[in-house]
Write an enzyme that holds these catalytic residues in place. Structure first.
Site, PDB file in Angstrom:
ATOM      1  N   HIS A   1       0.840  -1.206   0.000  1.00 35.43           N
ATOM      2  CA  HIS A   1       0.000   0.000   0.000  1.00 35.43           C
ATOM      3  C   HIS A   1       0.875   1.256   0.000  1.00 35.43           C
ATOM      4  CE1 HIS A   1      -3.123  -2.677   2.119  1.00 35.43           C
ATOM      5  NE2 HIS A   1      -3.588  -2.448   0.906  1.00 35.43           N
TER       6      HIS A   1
ATOM      7  N   LYS B   1     -15.212  -8.526   4.119  1.00 38.50           N
ATOM      8  CA  LYS B   1     -13.874  -8.776   4.636  1.00 38.50           C
ATOM      9  C   LYS B   1     -13.905  -8.889   6.150  1.00 38.50           C
ATOM     10  CE  LYS B   1     -11.201  -6.981   0.847  1.00 38.50           C
ATOM     11  NZ  LYS B   1     -10.005  -6.266   0.475  1.00 38.50           N
TER      12      LYS B   1
ATOM     13  N   ARG C   1      -1.764  -6.459  -8.353  1.00 35.54           N
ATOM     14  CA  ARG C   1      -0.721  -7.443  -8.060  1.00 35.54           C
ATOM     15  C   ARG C   1      -0.634  -8.524  -9.119  1.00 35.54           C
ATOM     16  NH1 ARG C   1      -3.127  -8.376  -2.220  1.00 35.54           N
ATOM     17  NH2 ARG C   1      -4.789  -8.746  -3.672  1.00 35.54           N
TER      18      ARG C   1
ATOM     19  N   SER D   1      -3.106  -7.738   2.755  1.00 28.66           N
ATOM     20  CA  SER D   1      -3.471  -7.603   4.169  1.00 28.66           C
ATOM     21  C   SER D   1      -3.994  -8.919   4.724  1.00 28.66           C
ATOM     22  CB  SER D   1      -4.523  -6.500   4.339  1.00 28.66           C
ATOM     23  OG  SER D   1      -3.983  -5.248   4.013  1.00 28.66           O
TER      24      SER D   1
END
Length: 156
Positions: free
Chosen positions: A17, A41, A90, A127
Protein backbone atom coordinates in the site's frame (compact mmCIF):
# COMPACT_ATOMS: atom_id res chain seq x y z
CA UNK A 1 -5.73 20.27 -10.13
CA UNK A 2 -6.20 16.50 -10.29
CA UNK A 3 -7.50 14.86 -7.13
CA UNK A 4 -7.42 11.08 -6.76
CA UNK A 5 -8.74 8.56 -4.25
CA UNK A 6 -6.88 5.39 -3.29
CA UNK A 7 -9.52 3.24 -1.59
CA UNK A 8 -9.14 0.13 0.50
CA UNK A 9 -9.79 -1.52 3.81
CA UNK A 10 -6.09 -1.26 4.76
CA UNK A 11 -6.48 -3.89 7.48
CA UNK A 12 -3.57 -3.56 8.06
CA UNK A 13 -1.80 -1.19 5.67
CA UNK A 14 1.19 -2.95 4.08
CA UNK A 15 4.40 -1.88 2.38
CA UNK A 16 2.59 -2.64 -0.89
CA UNK A 17 0.00 0.00 0.00
CA UNK A 18 2.82 2.41 0.90
CA UNK A 19 4.42 1.83 -2.51
CA UNK A 20 1.17 2.70 -4.30
CA UNK A 21 0.66 5.76 -2.04
CA UNK A 22 4.20 6.97 -2.77
CA UNK A 23 3.78 6.64 -6.52
CA UNK A 24 0.25 8.07 -6.62
CA UNK A 25 1.29 11.03 -4.45
CA UNK A 26 3.92 11.86 -7.06
CA UNK A 27 1.43 11.55 -9.92
CA UNK A 28 -1.53 13.56 -8.59
CA UNK A 29 -1.93 17.01 -7.06
CA UNK A 30 -3.91 15.59 -4.15
CA UNK A 31 -4.39 12.02 -3.01
CA UNK A 32 -7.00 10.86 -0.54
CA UNK A 33 -6.28 7.46 0.99
CA UNK A 34 -9.81 6.38 1.86
CA UNK A 35 -10.55 3.49 4.14
CA UNK A 36 -13.98 2.05 3.63
CA UNK A 37 -16.30 -0.46 5.15
CA UNK A 38 -16.38 -3.73 3.22
CA UNK A 39 -18.76 -6.19 4.87
CA UNK A 40 -17.28 -9.15 2.98
CA UNK A 41 -13.87 -8.78 4.64
CA UNK A 42 -12.99 -10.01 8.09
CA UNK A 43 -11.39 -6.97 9.74
CA UNK A 44 -8.84 -7.16 12.54
CA UNK A 45 -8.57 -3.42 13.22
CA UNK A 46 -11.37 -1.00 14.01
CA UNK A 47 -11.86 1.93 11.61
CA UNK A 48 -10.21 4.42 14.00
CA UNK A 49 -7.14 2.18 14.34
CA UNK A 50 -6.80 1.95 10.56
CA UNK A 51 -7.14 5.73 10.28
CA UNK A 52 -4.38 6.18 12.88
CA UNK A 53 -2.04 3.75 11.08
CA UNK A 54 -2.72 5.39 7.72
CA UNK A 55 -2.25 8.89 9.13
CA UNK A 56 1.19 7.91 10.37
CA UNK A 57 1.99 6.21 7.06
CA UNK A 58 1.19 9.28 4.92
CA UNK A 59 2.81 11.85 7.19
CA UNK A 60 5.79 12.39 4.82
CA UNK A 61 3.47 13.32 1.93
CA UNK A 62 2.11 16.89 2.07
CA UNK A 63 -0.45 16.26 -0.68
CA UNK A 64 -1.95 13.13 0.90
CA UNK A 65 -4.72 12.96 3.45
CA UNK A 66 -6.84 10.22 4.97
CA UNK A 67 -10.57 9.88 4.41
CA UNK A 68 -13.28 7.38 5.24
CA UNK A 69 -16.36 6.32 3.38
CA UNK A 70 -19.35 4.01 3.52
CA UNK A 71 -21.43 3.13 0.52
CA UNK A 72 -20.43 3.61 -3.08
CA UNK A 73 -16.89 4.73 -3.75
CA UNK A 74 -18.02 6.83 -6.70
CA UNK A 75 -20.38 8.78 -4.42
CA UNK A 76 -17.44 9.48 -2.12
CA UNK A 77 -15.32 10.59 -5.11
CA UNK A 78 -18.08 12.92 -6.25
CA UNK A 79 -18.45 14.42 -2.76
CA UNK A 80 -14.68 14.99 -2.57
CA UNK A 81 -14.41 16.36 -6.11
CA UNK A 82 -12.04 13.55 -7.11
CA UNK A 83 -12.03 12.51 -10.75
CA UNK A 84 -9.67 9.56 -10.43
CA UNK A 85 -9.61 6.30 -8.49
CA UNK A 86 -6.19 4.70 -7.98
CA UNK A 87 -5.95 0.92 -7.79
CA UNK A 88 -2.84 -1.17 -7.25
CA UNK A 89 -2.64 -4.39 -9.24
CA UNK A 90 -0.72 -7.44 -8.06
CA UNK A 91 -1.78 -9.93 -10.72
CA UNK A 92 -3.86 -10.59 -13.80
CA UNK A 93 -6.68 -11.74 -11.52
CA UNK A 94 -6.66 -8.30 -9.84
CA UNK A 95 -6.81 -6.69 -13.28
CA UNK A 96 -9.77 -8.79 -14.42
CA UNK A 97 -11.76 -7.88 -11.32
CA UNK A 98 -10.72 -4.21 -11.17
CA UNK A 99 -11.27 -3.58 -14.89
CA UNK A 100 -14.95 -4.43 -14.65
CA UNK A 101 -15.32 -2.23 -11.59
CA UNK A 102 -13.47 0.63 -13.33
CA UNK A 103 -15.75 0.38 -16.37
CA UNK A 104 -18.82 0.36 -14.17
CA UNK A 105 -17.61 3.36 -12.14
CA UNK A 106 -16.85 5.30 -15.33
CA UNK A 107 -20.26 4.52 -16.77
CA UNK A 108 -22.05 5.52 -13.57
CA UNK A 109 -20.23 8.77 -12.81
CA UNK A 110 -17.43 9.50 -15.25
CA UNK A 111 -14.77 8.82 -12.61
CA UNK A 112 -11.71 7.24 -14.22
CA UNK A 113 -9.53 4.56 -12.68
CA UNK A 114 -5.75 4.56 -12.94
CA UNK A 115 -4.05 1.23 -12.41
CA UNK A 116 -0.59 1.05 -10.86
CA UNK A 117 1.11 -2.32 -11.10
CA UNK A 118 2.71 -3.29 -7.83
CA UNK A 119 6.45 -3.46 -7.47
CA UNK A 120 7.51 -7.08 -8.04
CA UNK A 121 8.83 -7.43 -4.50
CA UNK A 122 5.34 -6.61 -3.17
CA UNK A 123 3.26 -8.66 -5.60
CA UNK A 124 2.49 -11.42 -3.10
CA UNK A 125 1.67 -9.15 -0.14
CA UNK A 126 -1.93 -8.72 0.90
CA UNK A 127 -3.47 -7.60 4.17
CA UNK A 128 -5.33 -10.90 4.39
CA UNK A 129 -2.14 -12.93 4.04
CA UNK A 130 -0.30 -10.70 6.52
CA UNK A 131 -3.03 -11.28 9.12
CA UNK A 132 -3.09 -15.03 8.52
CA UNK A 133 0.67 -15.44 8.72
CA UNK A 134 0.86 -13.28 11.85
CA UNK A 135 -1.97 -15.24 13.52
CA UNK A 136 -0.02 -18.44 12.91
CA UNK A 137 3.15 -17.00 14.43
CA UNK A 138 5.00 -16.16 11.22
CA UNK A 139 7.26 -13.16 10.79
CA UNK A 140 5.53 -10.41 8.79
CA UNK A 141 7.90 -7.60 9.79
CA UNK A 142 9.08 -7.05 6.20
CA UNK A 143 5.51 -6.76 4.89
CA UNK A 144 4.44 -3.83 7.08
CA UNK A 145 6.07 -0.76 8.60
CA UNK A 146 7.53 -1.08 12.11
CA UNK A 147 4.64 0.91 13.63
CA UNK A 148 2.03 -1.26 11.93
CA UNK A 149 3.96 -4.38 12.93
CA UNK A 150 3.89 -3.33 16.59
CA UNK A 151 0.12 -2.76 16.45
CA UNK A 152 -0.38 -6.08 14.73
CA UNK A 153 1.57 -7.96 17.38
CA UNK A 154 -0.32 -6.16 20.16
CA UNK A 155 -3.70 -6.97 18.57
CA UNK A 156 -3.16 -10.69 18.00
Amino acid sequence: MVKAVFPGTFDPPTVGHLDIITRAAAAFDELIVATGVNQSKNRLFEPQERIEMLTELVEPFPNVRIGTFEGLLVDYCRAEGAGVIVKGLRSAADYDYELQMAQLNRRMTGVDTHFLPTAPENAFISSSWVKEIARLGGDVSTFVTPAVHARLLNTL
